[in-house]
Design a protein around this motif. Structure first.
Motif, PDB file in Angstrom:
ATOM      1  N   ALA A  79      37.306  44.217  37.752  1.00  0.00           N
ATOM      2  CA  ALA A  79      38.575  44.068  38.488  1.00  0.00           C
ATOM      3  C   ALA A  79      38.303  43.681  39.942  1.00  0.00           C
ATOM      4  CB  ALA A  79      39.376  45.370  38.409  1.00  0.00           C
ATOM      5  N   LYS A  80      37.265  44.310  40.542  1.00  0.00           N
ATOM      6  CA  LYS A  80      36.909  43.972  41.935  1.00  0.00           C
ATOM      7  C   LYS A  80      36.443  42.522  42.035  1.00  0.00           C
ATOM      8  CE  LYS A  80      35.505  48.239  44.118  1.00  0.00           C
ATOM      9  NZ  LYS A  80      34.359  49.131  44.189  1.00  0.00           N
TER      10      LYS A  80
ATOM     11  N   ALA B 246      37.213  40.095  40.048  1.00  0.00           N
ATOM     12  CA  ALA B 246      38.380  39.224  39.846  1.00  0.00           C
ATOM     13  C   ALA B 246      39.155  39.068  41.157  1.00  0.00           C
ATOM     14  CB  ALA B 246      39.273  39.802  38.750  1.00  0.00           C
ATOM     15  N   GLU B 247      39.243  40.163  41.900  1.00  0.00           N
ATOM     16  CA  GLU B 247      39.956  40.118  43.187  1.00  0.00           C
ATOM     17  C   GLU B 247      39.190  39.252  44.196  1.00  0.00           C
ATOM     18  OE1 GLU B 247      41.014  44.097  44.467  1.00  0.00           O
ATOM     19  OE2 GLU B 247      41.274  43.306  46.511  1.00  0.00           O
ATOM     20  N   ILE B 248      37.887  39.452  44.279  1.00  0.00           N
ATOM     21  CA  ILE B 248      37.061  38.700  45.238  1.00  0.00           C
ATOM     22  C   ILE B 248      37.181  37.191  44.989  1.00  0.00           C
ATOM     23  CG2 ILE B 248      34.645  38.223  45.936  1.00  0.00           C
ATOM     24  CD1 ILE B 248      34.084  41.238  45.096  1.00  0.00           C
TER      25      ILE B 248
ATOM     26  N   SER C 234      39.631  35.655  43.167  1.00  0.00           N
ATOM     27  CA  SER C 234      41.002  35.213  42.836  1.00  0.00           C
ATOM     28  C   SER C 234      41.128  34.734  41.390  1.00  0.00           C
ATOM     29  CB  SER C 234      41.470  34.089  43.773  1.00  0.00           C
ATOM     30  OG  SER C 234      41.344  34.476  45.112  1.00  0.00           O
TER      31      SER C 234
ATOM     32  N   GLN D 265      45.552  36.178  36.312  1.00  0.00           N
ATOM     33  CA  GLN D 265      45.948  36.911  35.109  1.00  0.00           C
ATOM     34  C   GLN D 265      45.642  36.059  33.888  1.00  0.00           C
ATOM     35  OE1 GLN D 265      47.995  39.830  34.410  1.00  0.00           O
ATOM     36  NE2 GLN D 265      47.310  40.520  36.411  1.00  0.00           N
TER      37      GLN D 265
END
Ligand SMILES: Cc1cc2nc3c(=O)[nH]c(=O)nc-3n(C[C@H](O)[C@H](O)[C@H](O)COP(=O)(O)O)c2cc1C
Length: 187
Positions: free
Chosen positions: A140-141, A143-145, A147, A150
């Motif tokens: 999840a981290k 994916a955030e880093i 971008s 979904q």
């Protein structure tokens, strides 16, 4: 390089030189991923090439370890090597028909992305470059880093660069420990 030689000589590399990798070699590695087989040729693999140091540092911080209090052994390599390849998957494609799983194994994206990753890792080795498959991180981290949108999963990553170590062979089971004849368990 002969294929069996690449398969047998590849090692997980966790220490890298900072020397740059040419775009030509990077493209050869990515091209190897492009030619990987996939479920019904659905080609769910998506690859993020990360060269920015700040991002690689964040990726290193997003790694985890199977032993509490200990760092992932490959985390420093994400800062040392000039490139990190992050392999993602578009969901509801591999192993699916009309968006629904076709088998009792649910989605097959882990399999397809692993094929892309192994193609890259072997191609890299044949070019004199080092890699290490990495699965221990907070997806999840990551994916955030990066971008990652979904509908996609972050599956694996590897540093890519010139090795600064020559690790010893990690032992493998013998053929007769993993291969059966005609019936499971039969030698
Ligand atoms: C799916 C997968 C995930 C892995 N994740 C990590 C990891 O997070 N950190 C690490 O240091 N090594 C990781 N490895 C590397 C394995 O430890 C390594 O492949 C194994 O010990 C055999 O060594 P070799 O690759 O040198 O033959 C991973 C390997 C695979 C296939």
């Amino acid at each position: 390089m002969d294929l069996m030689q690449a398969i047998k000589e590849r090692r997980s590399i966790r220490k890298f030189k900072s020397d740059p990798v040419s775009n030509e070699d990077l493209n050869k590695v990515l091209e190897a991923a492009r030619w990987a087989p996939s479920w019904a040729n659905t080609q769910c693999s998506r690859i993020v090439v990360v060269q920015d140091y700040e991002k690689r540092d964040q990726l290193a911080k997003a790694t985890t370890s199977s032993r509490p209090g200990r760092e992932n052994g490959a985390a420093p390599a994400l800062r040392q090597a000039p490139i990190v390849i992050v392999a993602c998957a578009e969901l509801n494609k591999s192993g699916c028909f009309d968006g629904l799983p076709s088998t009792d194994k649910n989605e097959w994206y882990m399999y397809d992305v692993a094929l892309s990753m192994e193609h890259m890792v072997l191609a890299a080795h044949a070019l004199g470059l080092g890699t290490v498959h990495m699965g221990l991180f907070d997806a999840a981290k990551v994916a955030e880093i990066l971008s990652v949108p979904q509908g996609h999963a972050v599956v694996a990553m590897t540093p890519l660069g010139y090795p600064d170590e020559a690790p010893a062979v990690r032992p493998r089971k013998n053929i007769d420990q993993i291969v059966y004849s005609e019936k499971f368990g039969e030698k």
